[in-house]
Motif scaffolding. Structure first.
Motif, PDB file in Angstrom:
ATOM      1  N   HIS A 195      42.496  33.166  48.399  1.00 61.53           N
ATOM      2  CA  HIS A 195      41.124  33.509  48.059  1.00 61.53           C
ATOM      3  C   HIS A 195      40.716  34.739  48.875  1.00 61.53           C
ATOM      4  CE1 HIS A 195      40.613  29.639  45.984  1.00 61.53           C
ATOM      5  NE2 HIS A 195      41.235  29.090  47.016  1.00 61.53           N
ATOM      6  N   SER A 230      37.038  25.756  45.948  1.00 61.28           N
ATOM      7  CA  SER A 230      38.402  25.796  45.453  1.00 61.28           C
ATOM      8  C   SER A 230      38.577  24.652  44.469  1.00 61.28           C
ATOM      9  CB  SER A 230      39.396  25.648  46.618  1.00 61.28           C
ATOM     10  OG  SER A 230      40.713  25.715  46.150  1.00 61.28           O
ATOM     11  N   SER A 248      41.633  32.054  41.844  1.00 57.76           N
ATOM     12  CA  SER A 248      40.438  32.893  41.836  1.00 57.76           C
ATOM     13  C   SER A 248      40.609  34.076  40.915  1.00 57.76           C
ATOM     14  CB  SER A 248      40.127  33.391  43.261  1.00 57.76           C
ATOM     15  OG  SER A 248      41.191  34.208  43.723  1.00 57.76           O
TER      16      SER A 248
END
Length: 310
Positions: free
Chosen positions: A271, A290, A295
């Motif tokens: 991330h 998450s 992502s």
């Protein structure tokens, strides 16, 4: 460069028209719109007409001082001259700029308020100076005109042009020097926008688009296809680079991993974050942000109260 990019048409029009008006229109024509020799009526008319002359003459900032001197030589009241000088914030090019930023209705309200305040300020200044005996008793017979020649002003102009050329070259080549990170291009007006502090943004087809103002966002919402490029590169990246492929899981902003402020790895997923604040929020509750998806694939709508909220 943001100002030049967004307001280039207004700047060119303003400089060109102001230059031609200053050169081609005789001063007596400007003086003809003022009344003379009627006592207090002259003062009241002059302070009201002063801003009007400032608007139609296109000349703003220090450029209106020579015309103000010429108007004073022509016989208008002291208050009229002062209100004309004060009115450099409502010249026509600036009104066009205000309209682009704030919309037509707000510009009309600004024009009315500014005009009233500048006229009253000119009137008050004349009364104050008259009471103190500071208004000149005589008027000049000659006003120094503009001339072209090699002097310190010419040298400073050349230096300024060279400096501007260097700045423009740096702006055009900012990607080569690591610049442009954290900025996006407003697709409506073309203005570079700092993504962390953008006044408005929307998610369009999975890509966050940033705007310099709510007005630009409204125009985009009405017709997105008119403003987006085929790749969307100019709306989310910086300096025309390809659009970032990852999304900050906290705020939803598009992030380029190469220029991201922070990085975290959670549950075998990477991330990237636009700021340390978003990274800290993620650290406090990583499972909230998450969701098991990369992502790179998800787009999270901005939360209310964040700089990216609509």
């Amino acid at each position: 460069m943001s100002d030049v990019t967004m307001l280039r048409k207004e700047l060119v029009i303003g400089f060109a028209v102001a230059g031609f008006l200053a050169t081609l229109v005789p001063v007596h024509i400007w003086n003809d719109v003022f009344v003379h020799g009627h006592g207090i009526a002259t003062t009241l008319e002059n302070v009201a007409v002063g801003p009007f002359v400032a608007i139609i003459s296109f000349v703003c900032s220090i450029g209106n001082v020579p015309l103000a001197a010429a108007l004073w030589k022509g016989g208008i009241s002291f208050g009229g001259v002062v209100s004309f000088v004060f009115a450099d914030l409502i010249t026509l090019p600036l009104l066009l700029i205000y309209r682009k930023m704030y919309g037509r209705r707000m510009v009309l309200r600004m024009l009315g308020v500014f005009w009233l305040v500048m006229s009253l300020a000119g009137l008050a200044t004349e009364e104050l100076f008259n009471a103190l005996g500071w208004i000149p008793a005589t008027r000049p017979s000659v006003i120094a005109g503009d001339s072209v020649g090699w002097n310190y002003t010419t040298v400073l102009d050349v230096i300024a042009l060279v400096a501007f050329a260097a700045l423009y070259w740096l702006y055009r080549n900012r990607d080569r020097f690591g610049g442009g990170a954290g900025y996006a291009k407003d697709p409506v007006c073309g203005m570079p926008v700092q993504t962390a502090n953008a006044p408005a943004s929307v998610v369009h087809h999975g890509q966050r688009v940033f705007f310099c103002s709510g007005r630009c966002q409204g125009r985009f919402d009405a017709d997105p296809g008119r403003y987006l490029t085929a790749t969307g590169a100019d709306t989310a990246g910086g300096g025309g680079a390809p659009a970032p492929r990852h999304t900050d899981p906290v705020c939803g902003m598009a992030v380029d991993p190469e220029t991201a402020t922070c990085h975290r790895r959670h549950n075998s997923q990477d991330h990237w974050f636009c700021s340390a604040g978003c990274a800290e929020a993620f650290d406090a509750a990583p499972d909230t942000y998450s969701t098991g998806r990369s992502s790179q694939q998800k787009t999270i709508a901005p939360k209310l109260g964040t700089p990216h909220a609509r």
